[in-house]
Design a protein around this motif. Structure first.
Motif, PDB file in Angstrom:
ATOM      1  N   HIS A   1       3.250  -7.991   8.247  1.00 29.29           N
ATOM      2  CA  HIS A   1       3.253  -7.644   7.444  1.00 29.29           C
ATOM      3  C   HIS A   1       3.839  -7.600   6.078  1.00 29.29           C
ATOM      4  CE1 HIS A   1       0.107  -5.359   9.366  1.00 29.29           C
ATOM      5  NE2 HIS A   1      -0.509  -5.536   8.392  1.00 29.29           N
TER       6      HIS A   1
ATOM      7  N   ALA B   1       1.188  -1.415  -0.256  1.00 30.66           N
ATOM      8  CA  ALA B   1      -0.057  -0.464   0.202  1.00 30.66           C
ATOM      9  C   ALA B   1       0.552   1.415  -0.067  1.00 30.66           C
ATOM     10  CB  ALA B   1      -0.635  -0.094   1.191  1.00 30.66           C
TER      11      ALA B   1
ATOM     12  N   ASP C   1      -5.633  -7.549   5.928  1.00 31.29           N
ATOM     13  CA  ASP C   1      -5.560  -7.068   7.425  1.00 31.29           C
ATOM     14  C   ASP C   1      -7.035  -7.457   8.278  1.00 31.29           C
ATOM     15  OD1 ASP C   1      -3.597  -5.677   7.588  1.00 31.29           O
ATOM     16  OD2 ASP C   1      -4.038  -3.613   7.629  1.00 31.29           O
TER      17      ASP C   1
ATOM     18  N   GLU D   1      -5.714  -6.043   0.638  1.00 37.64           N
ATOM     19  CA  GLU D   1      -7.180  -5.960   0.684  1.00 37.64           C
ATOM     20  C   GLU D   1      -6.882  -4.285   1.087  1.00 37.64           C
ATOM     21  OE1 GLU D   1      -9.015  -7.687   4.099  1.00 37.64           O
ATOM     22  OE2 GLU D   1     -10.060  -9.064   2.116  1.00 37.64           O
ATOM     23  N   SER D   2      -5.680  -3.922   1.548  1.00 36.90           N
ATOM     24  CA  SER D   2      -4.816  -2.406   2.275  1.00 36.90           C
ATOM     25  C   SER D   2      -5.013  -1.918   0.655  1.00 36.90           C
ATOM     26  CB  SER D   2      -4.175  -2.980   3.940  1.00 36.90           C
ATOM     27  OG  SER D   2      -3.319  -3.149   3.293  1.00 36.90           O
TER      28      SER D   2
END
Length: 206
Positions: free
Chosen positions: A137, A34, A183, A57-58
């Motif tokens: 992450h 991201a 997340d 998704e982020s």
């Protein structure tokens, strides 16, 4: 979710100037973080009409916030992302990424790379509460955390992908991988660890 977040930054993130190629050369863009969408700057506008493949998704949400109109969220990692793009007919793509990155490769796609941001590791001691579940992450974050934290047997890890879990190494009280790279799924794993504690030995590496 009833959890108390404790923030311990491992990296300082900063933008990097990059030259914007002609978007007509590409069938799609690839984003594996991201940060590239958040810090890519004005150059992102020239690419916003291209299909954008995002890991997680982020990253997809950051791309939509940056004005990308055709965002496709991958189901796992960079390898799965490129495979999905190849099946969709992508033959040349632009990968916007960090200075420290894992290069994307696929036999059917020519992938050009542009560095859009830097993540420099923050020096100094790392304090983590003894009962914390640590969310990781990226493989680089997993390596950085593991190298600076000694008391592994007291800490549970929640990893966003199998690659992140592998990079963290062994010896933790538990190490559980989210079922999908996002997340929301990662937090579900963290909540289960906080509520139930480490799984049995058979499930600790799953």
């Amino acid at each position: 979710m009833g959890l108390e977040p404790v923030v311990r930054p491992l990296f300082e993130i900063s933008p990097v100037r990059w030259d914007v190629p002609d978007p007509r050369r590409y069938d799609a863009t690839f984003f594996t973080s991201a940060n590239a969408a958040r810090l890519g700057g004005e150059g992102l506008g020239a690419l916003a009409a291209l299909p954008a493949y995002a890991v997680g998704e982020s990253t997809a949400a950051a791309l939509e916030a940056a004005g990308f109109t055709n965002v496709r969220t991958g189901s796992a990692d960079g390898a799965a992302l490129t495979e999905a793009a190849a099946r969709a007919g992508v033959r040349r793509a632009l990968h916007l990424c960090g200075r420290d990155n894992i290069a994307l490769r696929h036999p059917d796609i020519v992938i050009d790379q542009r560095i859009a941001y830097a993540a420099d590791e923050i020096a100094g001691p790392l304090e983590v509460p003894a009962d914390a579940v640590v969310l990781l992450h990226s493989p680089r974050a997993a390596v950085a955390f593991a190298s600076r934290f000694v008391a592994r047997s007291a800490v549970c890890l929640a990893a966003i992908s199998p690659a992140v879990a592998q990079a963290a190494g062994e010896g933790w009280a538990a190490k559980v991988t989210a079922p999908r790279p996002g997340d929301e799924a990662l937090l579900e794993v963290a909540r289960a660890l906080c509520k139930n504690g480490p799984p049995d030995a058979a499930g600790a590496g799953s």
